[in-house]
Design a protein around this motif. Structure first.
Motif, PDB file in Angstrom:
ATOM      1  N   LEU A   1       0.822  -1.203   0.000  1.00  0.00           N
ATOM      2  CA  LEU A   1       0.000   0.000   0.000  1.00  0.00           C
ATOM      3  C   LEU A   1       0.859   1.257   0.000  1.00  0.00           C
ATOM      4  CD1 LEU A   1      -2.814  -1.048   2.516  1.00  0.00           C
ATOM      5  CD2 LEU A   1      -2.940  -0.892   0.018  1.00  0.00           C
ATOM      6  N   LEU A   2       1.984   1.192   0.764  1.00  0.00           N
ATOM      7  CA  LEU A   2       2.833   2.361   0.785  1.00  0.00           C
ATOM      8  C   LEU A   2       3.497   2.626  -0.580  1.00  0.00           C
ATOM      9  CD1 LEU A   2       4.577   1.745   4.279  1.00  0.00           C
ATOM     10  CD2 LEU A   2       2.775   3.399   3.743  1.00  0.00           C
ATOM     11  N   ALA A   3       3.835   1.494  -1.356  1.00  0.00           N
ATOM     12  CA  ALA A   3       4.558   1.649  -2.629  1.00  0.00           C
ATOM     13  C   ALA A   3       3.640   1.580  -3.860  1.00  0.00           C
ATOM     14  CB  ALA A   3       5.637   0.555  -2.747  1.00  0.00           C
ATOM     15  N   GLN A   4       2.326   1.471  -3.566  1.00  0.00           N
ATOM     16  CA  GLN A   4       1.375   1.257  -4.713  1.00  0.00           C
ATOM     17  C   GLN A   4       1.473   2.377  -5.739  1.00  0.00           C
ATOM     18  OE1 GLN A   4      -2.724   0.935  -3.489  1.00  0.00           O
ATOM     19  NE2 GLN A   4      -3.323   0.031  -5.467  1.00  0.00           N
ATOM     20  N   GLN A   5       1.513   3.612  -5.259  1.00  0.00           N
ATOM     21  CA  GLN A   5       1.553   4.721  -6.212  1.00  0.00           C
ATOM     22  C   GLN A   5       2.815   4.692  -7.038  1.00  0.00           C
ATOM     23  OE1 GLN A   5      -0.968   6.880  -6.791  1.00  0.00           O
ATOM     24  NE2 GLN A   5       0.267   7.489  -8.565  1.00  0.00           N
ATOM     25  N   GLU A   6       3.934   4.316  -6.403  1.00  0.00           N
ATOM     26  CA  GLU A   6       5.205   4.242  -7.114  1.00  0.00           C
ATOM     27  C   GLU A   6       5.164   3.113  -8.139  1.00  0.00           C
ATOM     28  OE1 GLU A   6       9.989   3.649  -6.236  1.00  0.00           O
ATOM     29  OE2 GLU A   6       8.582   3.857  -4.571  1.00  0.00           O
ATOM     30  N   PHE A   7       4.560   1.983  -7.736  1.00  0.00           N
ATOM     31  CA  PHE A   7       4.426   0.842  -8.677  1.00  0.00           C
ATOM     32  C   PHE A   7       3.588   1.233  -9.888  1.00  0.00           C
ATOM     33  CE2 PHE A   7       5.039  -2.341  -4.958  1.00  0.00           C
ATOM     34  CZ  PHE A   7       6.416  -2.246  -5.094  1.00  0.00           C
ATOM     35  N   LEU A   8       2.508   1.976  -9.576  1.00  0.00           N
ATOM     36  CA  LEU A   8       1.621   2.392 -10.670  1.00  0.00           C
ATOM     37  C   LEU A   8       2.366   3.324 -11.651  1.00  0.00           C
ATOM     38  CD1 LEU A   8      -1.745   3.036  -8.772  1.00  0.00           C
ATOM     39  CD2 LEU A   8      -1.206   1.149 -10.346  1.00  0.00           C
ATOM     40  N   ASN A   9       3.162   4.184 -11.099  1.00  0.00           N
ATOM     41  CA  ASN A   9       3.920   5.096 -11.974  1.00  0.00           C
ATOM     42  C   ASN A   9       4.916   4.316 -12.848  1.00  0.00           C
ATOM     43  OD1 ASN A   9       2.598   7.313 -10.930  1.00  0.00           O
ATOM     44  ND2 ASN A   9       4.158   7.749  -9.359  1.00  0.00           N
ATOM     45  N   GLN A  10       5.557   3.344 -12.220  1.00  0.00           N
ATOM     46  CA  GLN A  10       6.518   2.528 -12.986  1.00  0.00           C
ATOM     47  C   GLN A  10       5.797   1.730 -14.100  1.00  0.00           C
ATOM     48  OE1 GLN A  10       8.808   0.102 -10.273  1.00  0.00           O
ATOM     49  NE2 GLN A  10       9.661   1.885  -9.163  1.00  0.00           N
ATOM     50  N   GLN A  11       4.588   1.211 -13.724  1.00  0.00           N
ATOM     51  CA  GLN A  11       3.827   0.421 -14.729  1.00  0.00           C
ATOM     52  C   GLN A  11       3.410   1.314 -15.894  1.00  0.00           C
ATOM     53  OE1 GLN A  11       3.147  -3.022 -14.582  1.00  0.00           O
ATOM     54  NE2 GLN A  11       2.681  -2.572 -16.741  1.00  0.00           N
ATOM     55  N   ALA A  12       3.037   2.533 -15.545  1.00  0.00           N
ATOM     56  CA  ALA A  12       2.638   3.468 -16.600  1.00  0.00           C
ATOM     57  C   ALA A  12       3.802   3.769 -17.530  1.00  0.00           C
ATOM     58  CB  ALA A  12       2.101   4.763 -15.972  1.00  0.00           C
ATOM     59  N   GLN A  13       4.984   3.911 -16.931  1.00  0.00           N
ATOM     60  CA  GLN A  13       6.173   4.168 -17.747  1.00  0.00           C
ATOM     61  C   GLN A  13       6.472   2.979 -18.668  1.00  0.00           C
ATOM     62  OE1 GLN A  13       9.268   5.067 -14.924  1.00  0.00           O
ATOM     63  NE2 GLN A  13       8.413   7.119 -14.407  1.00  0.00           N
ATOM     64  N   LEU A  14       6.325   1.768 -18.081  1.00  0.00           N
ATOM     65  CA  LEU A  14       6.567   0.565 -18.904  1.00  0.00           C
ATOM     66  C   LEU A  14       5.536   0.443 -20.034  1.00  0.00           C
ATOM     67  CD1 LEU A  14       7.488  -2.067 -16.151  1.00  0.00           C
ATOM     68  CD2 LEU A  14       9.017  -1.020 -17.836  1.00  0.00           C
ATOM     69  N   ASP A  15       4.273   0.743 -19.728  1.00  0.00           N
ATOM     70  CA  ASP A  15       3.224   0.676 -20.767  1.00  0.00           C
ATOM     71  C   ASP A  15       3.501   1.686 -21.872  1.00  0.00           C
ATOM     72  OD1 ASP A  15       1.982  -1.301 -19.363  1.00  0.00           O
ATOM     73  OD2 ASP A  15       0.487   0.027 -18.416  1.00  0.00           O
ATOM     74  N   GLU A  16       3.947   2.868 -21.463  1.00  0.00           N
ATOM     75  CA  GLU A  16       4.252   3.893 -22.475  1.00  0.00           C
ATOM     76  C   GLU A  16       5.410   3.454 -23.360  1.00  0.00           C
ATOM     77  OE1 GLU A  16       5.517   8.628 -22.740  1.00  0.00           O
ATOM     78  OE2 GLU A  16       5.082   7.698 -20.800  1.00  0.00           O
ATOM     79  N   ALA A  17       6.424   2.851 -22.705  1.00  0.00           N
ATOM     80  CA  ALA A  17       7.566   2.365 -23.494  1.00  0.00           C
ATOM     81  C   ALA A  17       7.131   1.254 -24.442  1.00  0.00           C
ATOM     82  CB  ALA A  17       8.666   1.880 -22.542  1.00  0.00           C
TER      83      ALA A  17
END
Length: 853
Positions: free
Chosen positions: A180-196
């Motif tokens: 829960l503490l890292a969820q937002q960071e994970f989501l940002n990383q996933q978004a970056q990977l999806d964009e790539a």
């Protein structure tokens, strides 16, 4: 018949002005008919049903633009230098001038055509390098795409590795309650990977699109390479075709007409020649092909006039008086005018070849002089022996005139029999010739007695008139010829004629081309120039058609043309092949085929046969051959095939006629075999001179070639009739002496004595008239005049005066044997008018004084 002719002759002699005016009016009417109704003569010798005609008709339906005729104008620089820009424009202007003539539909500019050919060749030569450059560019692009694809794959592998690390980190976070503490960071990383990943997908799409373009370009390039290969093959087949010579000194202009060149009126042809010639630029000469330049204007030339003058000389030597020497020529010329003008009056409704009226002139002039001579000579002999003038004219017309009618009838029948060959132009020639001979016969038995009555006692010279009825005109005793001499003369004559006939075994038939024309004529110069600058075969271009089993699409047309051109080029006698056109649905193709040699060569004849033998090809394509050269070959072969049948008919006719006339079986056989022997000797002489070139310089044969195709069959008809003339005038005298009680061998000498002088003169006259045509300004007439002159020479002097008398002497009484049953059923034909002569006997020497009184 003899009694009727006697009355006609006597009446004409007593009222000469009436007969003369009647014939002058007939001449005027014939001339008026020609002026009012005469049409255009043609140089075509086509025969319906020939393969060339069938292919041409199909070509007109499938590719109409090729249906019109064309003629060639050959331009050449005078100083053998290349055409200048001004001269090139001048040639174009000269060809443009031809379009002023109504029957001209256009022209083909040789310089534009050659430029197009060279541009196409340059494109073909440059295309392989362009293809290689294109392939190199595609290879470079493919390398770049492959490198980009590799980079893309590496980036995608890195992205997948990052995604795996992120997924592992998320799973670990879930297990230790830090998710829960890292969820937002994970989501940002996933978004970056999806964009790539999306960027990689877009790059993949770009690479795929570029790959598709490269693949499409490669396919198109390969298609272009395939078309290039086809074009190269076709270019190789057409490489021998040019419209401007390699040295740049000669150009071939094509003038196009709305109909076959043979159907274009001569006035239009002459106007085209005049317009083009007048517009030719300075320093350039122009000559025209034979199909447009050959003309038959003027049926009498210098040679023909010389022949008539020689005939007059012979008559003067024989007659020793000017009036009887002039009379046969005058009457025959009038007969020629009536016969030929009347025949030409029908040229507007009947297709008539250009040589037809000349044949009429030749025959009517020769037989007209001879027939008149026979009657005049008979009258002179009777008048010298003391017979009353009008009585002598009537009797001469009833006796010799009767023989003239019968002899002329044999010529007419032989000429009319040409219609059974099924060859239209030959049938028309025979019909016109027969009509002119018929007019000559009518003139001889009506106008000749009238003129004899008009000139009266001047039919004899002064010395002869002073000795009318004198004992010197009585006949000398008759002794038979020696058997040994007869056998020797027979052997020598037969062997001589057989030797002369040897060249006939190699006789080839054909129609004339430009090489038979005078060396200074435009058509000869044009032919030889094309031969030298462009090759022999260009003068004999063939038109080959190909009917495909199925029509092809536009993109497949070139491949179909190459396949057919390759099949045609496989023949070693073909120099070049070029597409000439295609039907709208691409199911019917036409090609120009250039042979290695000229149109009259044996190899070109073989080529036409070989090309036709190709049909159908393996895929079912039907091959046809047309064109002028092909048509000439077809006509020649058709005439060659018709000759044996016609010869058989004429020989059979000869035997039947002579059996009726002479009431004998052996005499007709002897006469007919002699005719065949003289006929083939004449064929041999013509072959030796005009095909082999022997004595060519003497007879103006500068380029030997095939014998005129319709000459043999025409010879057969004409010489048959003339041979029967001489046979009748000699052998009837023999039979008359035999019937009156003289033994068989003495009757042979009696017949020779009575007819030898007049037949000799008649034969010399006929040889002179025919010989005059040997030097005619019309190429087709020369071999005709030569052959007829030789035929008369051989038949009259060798066969009729040597062979026939010798054989009849050797067989003796058997010559006149006839089965009793046949004797009963045969009609009694009194050719010499013996019954009439018994009613009007010629005075004997002892009656001379009484006859004078």
């Amino acid at each position: 018949m003899a009694h009727l002719l006697y009355r006609i002759g006597r009446a004409s002699a007593m009222r000469p002005i009436v007969a003369i005016i009647a014939w002058i009016l007939a001449l005027g009417m014939a001339g008026g008919g020609f002026v009012a109704f005469g049409g255009t003569l043609t140089d075509s010798f086509s025969i319906p049903g020939l393969e060339t005609e069938e292919v041409t008709d199909q070509l007109k339906q499938e590719i109409p633009e090729l249906a019109g005729g064309s003629a060639r104008a050959v331009f050449q620089t005078e100083d053998s230098s290349e055409f200048t820009a001004e001269q090139i424009q001048g040639v174009k202007d000269a060809l443009t001038a031809a379009e002023e003539v109504g029957s001209v539909t256009g022209f083909v500019d040789p310089f534009d055509t050659q430029q197009q050919l060279e541009e196409q060749m340059a494109q073909l030569e440059a295309a392989p390098q362009q293809i290689e450059d294109g392939r190199a560019q595609i290879a470079d692009g493919q390398e770049q795409l492959d490198a980009g694809q590799a980079q893309l794959e590496a980036a995608r592998e890195q992205l997948e590795a990052n995604q795996a690390q992120l997924d592992a980190a998320i799973e670990a976070a879930r297990q230790d309650a830090t998710y829960l503490l890292a969820q937002q960071e994970f989501l940002n990383q996933q978004a970056q990977l999806d964009e790539a990943s999306a960027q990689l997908d877009e790059q993949q799409q770009q690479i795929d699109a570029q790959q598709a373009q490269l693949d499409e370009g490669l396919v198109e390039l390969e298609e272009q390479a395939a078309q290039l290969e086809l074009g190269a093959q076709l270019a190789d087949a057409t490489s021998g075709i040019r419209s401007v010579s390699e040295d740049g000194t000669t150009a071939l202009g094509i003038i196009q007409f709305d109909a076959s060149v043979y159907e274009v009126v001569q006035e239009d042809k002459d106007e085209v020649i005049a317009l083009v010639s007048a517009a030719v630029p300075a320093g350039v000469t122009v000559n025209f092909s034979a199909d447009i330049a050959t003309s038959v204007e003027g049926v009498l030339g210098v040679g023909e006039v010389v022949g008539v003058l020689l005939a007059f000389v012979v008559l003067m030597v024989m007659m020793r008086a000017i009036w009887p020497a002039l009379m046969p020529i005058i009457t025959s010329v009038l007969g020629v005018g009536v016969g030929v003008a009347t025949a030409l009056a029908f040229s507007g409704v009947v297709e008539m070849s250009s040589v037809t009226p000349i044949l009429g002139v030749m025959l009517a002039l020769a037989v007209g002089i001879d027939y008149s001579l026979f009657i005049v000579n008979r009258h002179r002999e009777q008048y010298k022996r003391g017979m009353q003038l009008h009585e002598s004219i009537g009797l001469a017309n009833g006796t010799s005139g009767n023989a003239v009618v019968f002899a002329g009838s044999t010529v007419i029948v032989a000429l009319l029999a040409l219609n059974i060959t099924g060859i239209p132009f030959l049938g028309i020639m025979g019909t016109v010739g027969a009509f002119c001979v018929g007019i000559a016969v009518l003139v001889a038995v009506t106008l000749t007695p009238a003129v004899l009555g008009l000139i009266g006692h001047r039919v004899l010279g002064r010395k002869a008139r002073a000795t009318i009825g004198a004992p010197e005109h009585a006949e000398a005793p008759i002794e038979p010829m020696r058997t040994g001499r007869a056998l020797l003369r027979l052997t020598a004559a037969v062997i001589g004629l057989l030797i002369l006939a040897i060249p006939a075994m190699s006789m080839r038939l054909g129609l004339p081309d430009g090489t038979q024309e005078p060396t200074d004529s435009t058509q000869y110069i044009a032919y030889k120039t094309v031969d030298e600058k462009f090759g022999e075969g260009v003068n004999g271009t063939l038109l080959v058609t190909a009917e495909l089993p199925e029509a092809v699409a536009d993109e497949d047309l070139l491949a179909a043309q190459v396949d057919i051109a390759t099949a045609l080029m496989a023949n070693e006698d073909v120099s070049a092949v070029a597409p000439a056109g295609a039907s709208e649905d691409n199911g019917f193709l036409a090609f120009q085929v250039i042979p290695n040699e000229g149109p009259s060569s044996e190899s070109t004849v073989a080529l036409v046969e070989d090309l036709r033998a190709l049909s159908p090809l393996e895929d079912g394509t039907v091959i046809g051959v047309a064109g002028e050269a092909s048509g000439n070959i077809d006509v020649s072969q058709k005439l060659d095939e018709a000759l044996p049948l016609y010869l058989a008919i004429v020989v059979g006719l000869s035997i039947i006629i002579l059996i009726v006339v002479f009431r004998s079986l052996l005499v007709p056989i002897i006469a007919t075999l002699g005719f065949v022997l003289s006929l083939f000797a004449a064929f041999g002489a013509v072959t030796a001179v005009f095909q082999w070139g022997w004595l060519g310089s003497l007879f103006g044969v500068h380029d030997p070639g095939p014998v005129l195709s319709f000459l043999p069959i025409l010879f057969t008809g004409i010489l048959f009739g003339l041979a029967m003339d001489y046979q009748l005038f000699l052998t009837t005298g023999m039979r008359e002496a035999y019937v009156h009680g003289m033994d068989a061998r003495r009757s042979v000498v009696a017949g020779l004595r009575h007819g030898r002088a007049v037949v000799t003169a008649a034969a010399i006259i006929m040889i002179s008239v025919f010989g005059g045509f040997v030097f005619s300004h019309i190429a087709m007439i020369r071999p005709m005049g030569f052959g007829l002159a030789m035929g008369v020479l051989f038949d009259a002097f060798v066969v009729r005066m040597v062979i026939v008398p010798a054989i009849m002497h050797l067989v003796g009484e058997k010559a006149w044997w006839l089965p009793a049953w046949l004797d009963r059923i045969l009609p009694n034909v009194d050719v010499e008018g013996a019954a009439l002569e018994r009613e009007h006997p010629v005075p004997h020497t002892e009656d001379a004084e009484a006859a004078k009184a």
